[in-house]
Design a protein around this motif. Structure first.
Motif, PDB file in Angstrom:
ATOM      1  N   ALA A 187       0.769  -1.231   0.023  1.00  0.00           N
ATOM      2  CA  ALA A 187      -0.116   0.041   0.015  1.00  0.00           C
ATOM      3  C   ALA A 187       0.791   1.347   0.088  1.00  0.00           C
ATOM      4  N   ILE A 188       1.869   1.270   0.915  1.00  0.00           N
ATOM      5  CA  ILE A 188       2.898   2.333   0.709  1.00  0.00           C
ATOM      6  C   ILE A 188       3.498   2.809  -0.486  1.00  0.00           C
ATOM      7  N   MET A 189       4.172   1.474  -1.102  1.00  0.00           N
ATOM      8  CA  MET A 189       4.660   1.717  -2.182  1.00  0.00           C
ATOM      9  C   MET A 189       3.905   2.232  -3.529  1.00  0.00           C
ATOM     10  N   ASP A 190       2.705   1.561  -3.437  1.00  0.00           N
ATOM     11  CA  ASP A 190       1.865   2.254  -4.483  1.00  0.00           C
ATOM     12  C   ASP A 190       1.491   3.401  -4.296  1.00  0.00           C
ATOM     13  N   MET A 191       1.283   4.085  -3.240  1.00  0.00           N
ATOM     14  CA  MET A 191       1.047   5.326  -3.035  1.00  0.00           C
ATOM     15  C   MET A 191       2.149   6.262  -3.253  1.00  0.00           C
ATOM     16  N   TYR A 192       3.250   5.783  -3.160  1.00  0.00           N
ATOM     17  CA  TYR A 192       4.651   6.648  -3.631  1.00  0.00           C
ATOM     18  C   TYR A 192       4.551   6.647  -5.084  1.00  0.00           C
ATOM     19  N   LYS A 217      11.446   7.937  -2.224  1.00  0.00           N
ATOM     20  CA  LYS A 217      11.006   7.286  -1.135  1.00  0.00           C
ATOM     21  C   LYS A 217      10.766   5.831  -1.456  1.00  0.00           C
ATOM     22  N   LEU A 218      10.225   5.527  -2.678  1.00  0.00           N
ATOM     23  CA  LEU A 218      10.049   4.297  -3.084  1.00  0.00           C
ATOM     24  C   LEU A 218      11.144   3.347  -2.943  1.00  0.00           C
ATOM     25  N   GLU A 219      12.017   3.544  -3.313  1.00  0.00           N
ATOM     26  CA  GLU A 219      13.402   2.628  -3.526  1.00  0.00           C
ATOM     27  C   GLU A 219      13.848   2.239  -2.037  1.00  0.00           C
ATOM     28  N   PRO A 220      14.005   3.136  -1.075  1.00  0.00           N
ATOM     29  CA  PRO A 220      14.324   2.540   0.244  1.00  0.00           C
ATOM     30  C   PRO A 220      13.308   1.795   0.901  1.00  0.00           C
ATOM     31  N   THR A 221      12.203   2.037   0.549  1.00  0.00           N
ATOM     32  CA  THR A 221      10.976   1.319   1.157  1.00  0.00           C
ATOM     33  C   THR A 221      11.165  -0.106   0.610  1.00  0.00           C
ATOM     34  N   PHE A 222      11.288  -0.415  -0.700  1.00  0.00           N
ATOM     35  CA  PHE A 222      11.406  -1.447  -1.275  1.00  0.00           C
ATOM     36  C   PHE A 222      12.394  -2.317  -0.714  1.00  0.00           C
ATOM     37  N   SER A 223      13.625  -1.815  -0.418  1.00  0.00           N
ATOM     38  CA  SER A 223      14.751  -2.357   0.208  1.00  0.00           C
ATOM     39  C   SER A 223      14.323  -3.012   1.738  1.00  0.00           C
ATOM     40  N   ALA A 224      13.800  -1.999   2.428  1.00  0.00           N
ATOM     41  CA  ALA A 224      13.126  -2.481   3.689  1.00  0.00           C
ATOM     42  C   ALA A 224      12.289  -3.522   3.800  1.00  0.00           C
ATOM     43  N   LEU A 247      12.327  -6.233   1.507  1.00  0.00           N
ATOM     44  CA  LEU A 247      13.097  -7.311   1.226  1.00  0.00           C
ATOM     45  C   LEU A 247      13.822  -7.566   2.540  1.00  0.00           C
ATOM     46  N   GLU A 248      14.000  -6.721   3.207  1.00  0.00           N
ATOM     47  CA  GLU A 248      14.728  -7.271   4.574  1.00  0.00           C
ATOM     48  C   GLU A 248      13.774  -7.995   5.467  1.00  0.00           C
ATOM     49  N   LYS A 249      12.495  -7.331   5.769  1.00  0.00           N
ATOM     50  CA  LYS A 249      11.547  -7.987   6.656  1.00  0.00           C
ATOM     51  C   LYS A 249      10.481  -8.920   6.012  1.00  0.00           C
ATOM     52  N   CYS A 250      10.475  -8.993   4.925  1.00  0.00           N
ATOM     53  CA  CYS A 250       9.280  -9.817   4.116  1.00  0.00           C
ATOM     54  C   CYS A 250       9.762 -10.812   3.213  1.00  0.00           C
ATOM     55  N   ARG A 251       8.888 -11.770   2.853  1.00  0.00           N
ATOM     56  CA  ARG A 251       9.332 -12.758   2.093  1.00  0.00           C
ATOM     57  C   ARG A 251       9.187 -12.116   0.527  1.00  0.00           C
ATOM     58  N   PRO A 252       9.692 -12.625  -0.535  1.00  0.00           N
ATOM     59  CA  PRO A 252       9.703 -12.139  -1.846  1.00  0.00           C
ATOM     60  C   PRO A 252       8.383 -12.082  -2.385  1.00  0.00           C
ATOM     61  N   ASN A 253       7.771 -10.914  -3.019  1.00  0.00           N
ATOM     62  CA  ASN A 253       6.496 -10.842  -3.298  1.00  0.00           C
ATOM     63  C   ASN A 253       6.317 -10.118  -4.687  1.00  0.00           C
ATOM     64  N   ARG A 254       5.738 -10.894  -5.597  1.00  0.00           N
ATOM     65  CA  ARG A 254       5.675 -10.463  -6.937  1.00  0.00           C
ATOM     66  C   ARG A 254       5.128  -8.884  -7.039  1.00  0.00           C
ATOM     67  N   SER A 255       4.048  -8.686  -6.192  1.00  0.00           N
ATOM     68  CA  SER A 255       3.599  -7.028  -6.316  1.00  0.00           C
ATOM     69  C   SER A 255       4.416  -6.132  -5.820  1.00  0.00           C
ATOM     70  N   TYR A 301       7.685  -6.476  -6.309  1.00  0.00           N
ATOM     71  CA  TYR A 301       8.717  -6.164  -7.431  1.00  0.00           C
ATOM     72  C   TYR A 301       7.970  -5.501  -8.282  1.00  0.00           C
ATOM     73  N   MET A 302       6.891  -5.586  -8.706  1.00  0.00           N
ATOM     74  CA  MET A 302       6.411  -4.955  -9.984  1.00  0.00           C
ATOM     75  C   MET A 302       6.049  -3.614  -9.732  1.00  0.00           C
ATOM     76  N   ILE A 303       5.682  -3.200  -8.478  1.00  0.00           N
ATOM     77  CA  ILE A 303       5.759  -1.689  -8.201  1.00  0.00           C
ATOM     78  C   ILE A 303       7.078  -1.007  -8.340  1.00  0.00           C
ATOM     79  N   TYR A 304       7.841  -1.587  -7.778  1.00  0.00           N
ATOM     80  CA  TYR A 304       9.492  -0.956  -7.734  1.00  0.00           C
ATOM     81  C   TYR A 304       9.815  -1.223  -9.401  1.00  0.00           C
TER      82      TYR A 304
END
Length: 822
Positions: free
Chosen positions: A473-478, A486-493, A495-503, A505-508
């Motif tokens: 939700a946060i990345m889609d808003m960005y 802001k989106l790139e550091p959120t994407f990195s965070a 990856l550190e805290k969650c399992r890989p997810n296609r949604s 990666y597609m937003i990024y």
């Protein structure tokens, strides 16, 4: 409709001579049919239900003799409760990034209102009377002696030995003799042996179908929860042009409801429907209630697909004049609240019926109404329902707060949603992560950046899981606000805290293409493509293709076009117009779609899946692959995403996700199109609609085949050993075992019913793992690695199976044993 002359099915009546049955049997409707089960069932269902209603009272008495006499022997009602099932993996912690609201189930008010199980409600069910002569009445002394010896000897032997003994009696045994042996086995509760004798007698030239015997044996197998064997006899009764008795229908439904095997609930619903439409019976109240409870005991996102079946049960309750319990009304409202399109009139009608019946709305029903209001955006009704819930004074569940936040979001009042969230934090001492997901989603849609970021930080610090929905939700808003920094550091965070997810990666990927960072976008796309857990789809391919075309990378655009052509992905119309000009300059013609052809990898995967239990369905002369996965299995949840991508171009249009859907939308059951490419596999693995192991299986057991067999139909025990499930004939299993041993994979085999379990123990399991590891999906390696004792595997069928005492499988089994297991 109920037939006359109701008889307790637990009594077996023995006659000295033929006597007319106390209980009329269902009339024969047509000549015996030898067609397939499915076609017989469907044709009977459509054409004979009316005839049943008109003829149900008819019966055909047999000739009587003045000297007839009989006595009744009572069979004890204490049956074994062993269940033929394969329980799913136990899950002690949350592993998937799934919203907890999707796993919510209906909560019953167990207040003694009749929702007890239907298993004990079998009294006075209609069943035909079974006629069997006394042993002492047989004229030949040698025949009496042989039958007595068989009755004593057969229960002590294993299946192969039972068949060898029976084959030795072919010269003298006849229908009456075999029937006596079957009945004797049921008397002493050796029902498995009785079933084997029954199967053997069906193969003899003198066999005549005996409706009463088939019914009695099916009922006994069903009472022991041997649903597969009960269903086999049930289907045979229908194939003979007869309608199973009410007791058989009832017991088979209960047997299916008593197991957790994948698809058992669907089978229970099918038998229940045929009980009413084909048999013309009126099921007991307890059976209606038990089936309804099973439907709404599934998580809401799954249970919503059973709405029509639940409404059918409700209709039958009303039609039969049975008492409708509170849980039926509330459960129906609960199901309606999860539908994509809310039927407000139907919900209002159910509430009115509850009111007329003097049934008060429970807390569960009120929350369901609130959920329906949230989906429909009805703020006024939602507020009235909220006040009613508060006045109920039974505590406010977190789900009610989530629904209220959703209502205010639809009304474009995000601050009221935030107030509701803070109120929940004050009122409730504990709440789940779903509420955080909802309020962050609401604030992101309203583009309240600072508030959304603050709550996201609060959620991360709370330690609750999963975090992926809020990160999305946060990345889609960005992305919508072009806040790419802001989106790139959120994407990195993420990856550190969650399992890989296609949604994620597609937003990024969308962000990188928008800012023109195509080199990094290409790296992300290639990573998605190489990772089976993430994978690419039509949307991600169109995204990277649009970037290449916009910035003039025509060679790379052609490569993406070739990939999409290979995967049969649709290309957006504006992009296709640009592609045509690019391709026309470098190629003579735009490549046209060619006929589908299975790759070597796809062929090997299919062989492994067939060994693990994959099924083929026939459509005339063509065949389709039916993929089905266990919803409660971690392994199957990951494997289904991988296979959905592997066979994307083969999938039926109804099973392909929409353009913008992600991996979480992949169903647990999907199928391919009908295609001649599958004819070979149908001939080899599913001849005549039954699973079979091919004669050439020894040529196909490659490491990749073994890997997919393990992932789809295998398990790792708590001691680190590896066990593979296999169905087929004794000869076929023997070929597989021989081939495995030739590869230095020494194994032990255990048999349970029609299923063989092949165990690789100790160091052999380690060697097996080294062989298949390169082909195991990366995300499954930690779960399936041999020798690791950290994962407890609670598969019920394996708990009482001891491989340490050697195999109970004879590689030199006779052809008779082969015929028994096929």
């Amino acid at each position: 409709m109920l037939l006359h002359g109701v008889q307790d099915p637990s009594l077996v009546t023995f006659y000295h001579q033929n006597k007319p049955p106390l209980n009329p049997t269902v009339p024969i409707l047509s000549s015996p049919m030898r067609t397939s089960l499915l076609s017989s069932s469907l044709s009977l269902l459509r054409s004979l239900s009316l005839s049943l209603r008109q003829q149900h009272s008819l019966h055909f008495p047999k000739p009587i003799n003045a000297s007839q006499k009989f006595h009744t022997i009572s069979i004890p009602k204490c049956f074994s409760t062993s269940i033929e099932q394969l329980a799913s993996h136990s899950q002690t912690e949350e592993i998937w990034d799934v919203d907890e609201a999707k796993r919510e189930t209906f909560k019953f008010d167990d207040d003694g209102l009749g929702f007890s199980g239907a298993g004990g409600d079998r009294k006075h069910l209609d069943a035909p009377t079974l006629e069997v002569k006394e042993l002492s009445e047989l004229p030949e002394q040698w025949r009496r002696a042989k039958l007595a010896w068989l009755c004593k000897e057969l229960p002590a032997h294993k299946p192969a030995a039972v068949l060898r003994i029976l084959n030795g009696q072919r010269k003298w045994m006849r229908q009456e003799d075999a029937t006596y042996v079957v009945v004797h086995c049921t008397r002493i509760r050796e029902n498995e042996t009785g079933f084997r004798v029954y199967k053997w007698m069906m193969q003899q030239h003198w066999y005549r179908f005996d409706f009463a015997l088939a019914t009695k044996l099916a009922d006994y197998m069903g009472k022991e929860r041997k649903f597969a064997k009960c269903r086999e006899i049930f289907d045979d009764i229908i194939n003979q042009g007869r309608v199973p008795s009410e007791s058989t229908f009832h017991i088979l439904v209960v047997a299916y409801l008593s197991t957790t095997v994948q698809g058992s609930l669907e089978e229970a619903c099918s038998i229940y429907n045929r009980m009413i439409q084909l048999g013309g019976y009126r099921p007991r109240l307890s059976l209606h209630n038990s089936l309804f409870r099973a439907l709404v005991s599934k998580p809401g996102v799954i249970a919503k697909h059973y709405l029509k079946q639940a409404e059918f049960i409700y209709h039958n309750l009303v039609t039969c004049g049975l008492e409708i319990q509170k849980n039926i009304y509330c459960g129906l409202i609960w199901l309606h609240s999860y539908q994509d399109t809310i039927d407000k009139e139907r919900i209002a009608s159910l509430r009115e019926e509850m009111k007329q019946a003097g049934v008060e709305e429970s807390k569960e029903a009120i929350v369901s109404i609130l959920r329906a209001c949230a989906k429909d955006g009805d703020v006024e009704e939602a507020e009235r329902t909220w006040l009613k819930l508060v006045r109920l004074d039974e505590g406010l569940p977190s789900q009610a707060f989530v629904c209220r936040m959703e209502v205010f979001s639809k009304a474009r009042e995000p601050m009221k949603s935030l107030e509701t969230f803070r109120e929940m934090q004050e009122v409730l001492s504990s709440y789940n992560v779903t509420t955080y997901h909802k309020i962050i989603e609401v604030l992101c849609k309203a583009e309240e950046v600072e508030l959304a970021e603050s709550l996201m930080q609060e959620l991360v610090q709370s330690g609750m899981k999963p975090l992926t929905p809020s990160f999305v939700a946060i990345m889609d808003m960005y992305l919508n606000l072009n806040l790419h920094d802001k989106l790139e550091p959120t994407f990195s965070a993420c990856l550190e805290k969650c399992r890989p997810n296609r949604s994620v990666y597609m937003i990024y990927l969308d962000s990188l293409v928008k800012v023109g960072n195509l080199d990094k976008a290409e790296d992300i796309f290639n990573h998605m493509r190489n990772n089976e857990v993430i994978g690419v789809n039509a949307r991600s391919c169109n995204t990277i293709l649009s970037g290449y075309l916009s910035y003039g990378y025509h060679v790379k655009a052609e490569r993406i076009y070739d990939l999409m052509w290979q995967k049969k992905y649709d290309i957006e119309s504006p992009l296709m117009e640009k592609l045509e000009s690019v391709l026309s300059s470098s190629r003579n013609v735009v490549r046209k779609r060619i006929s589908l052809k299975l790759s070597k990898e796809q062929r090997e995967i299919l062989v492994g899946l067939f060994l693990g239990g994959l099924q083929i369905e026939s459509n005339g002369k063509k065949h389709m692959i039916q993929f089905e996965f266990n919803q409660n299995s971690i392994t199957h949840s990951i494997l289904r995403k991988h296979l959905h991508g592997q066979y994307h171009e083969w999938l039926h249009p109804s099973c392909k996700p929409s353009y913008d859907s992600d991996s979480d939308d992949i169903p647990y059951r999907f199928r391919t199109i009908s295609h001649s490419c599958f004819d070979f596999y149908a001939d080899q693995f599913w001849p005549r609609g039954q699973p079979q192991l091919p004669k050439l299986i020894h040529r196909w057991l490659s490491p990749q085949v073994l890997a997919y067999w393990y992932m789809y139909g295998g398990h790792r025990t708590s001691s680190g050993d590896i066990v593979l499930k296999l169905k087929g004939s004794v000869k076929g299993v023997g070929r597989v075992v021989k081939t495995l041993k030739s590869k230095s994979l020494d194994c032990r085999v255990k048999r349970k019913g029609k299923v063989f379990w092949i165990g690789f123990l100790g160091s052999v399991s380690t060697w097996f793992w080294k062989l298949v590891e390169p082909y195991i999906i990366d995300d499954l390696k930690d779960f399936l690695k041999a020798g690791d004792h950290t994962l407890e595997n609670n598969v019920a069928e394996l708990q009482d199976m001891n491989f340490d005492n050697g195999s109970d499988f004879d590689e030199e089994a006779s052809e008779d044993s082969d015929r028994d297991s096929s």
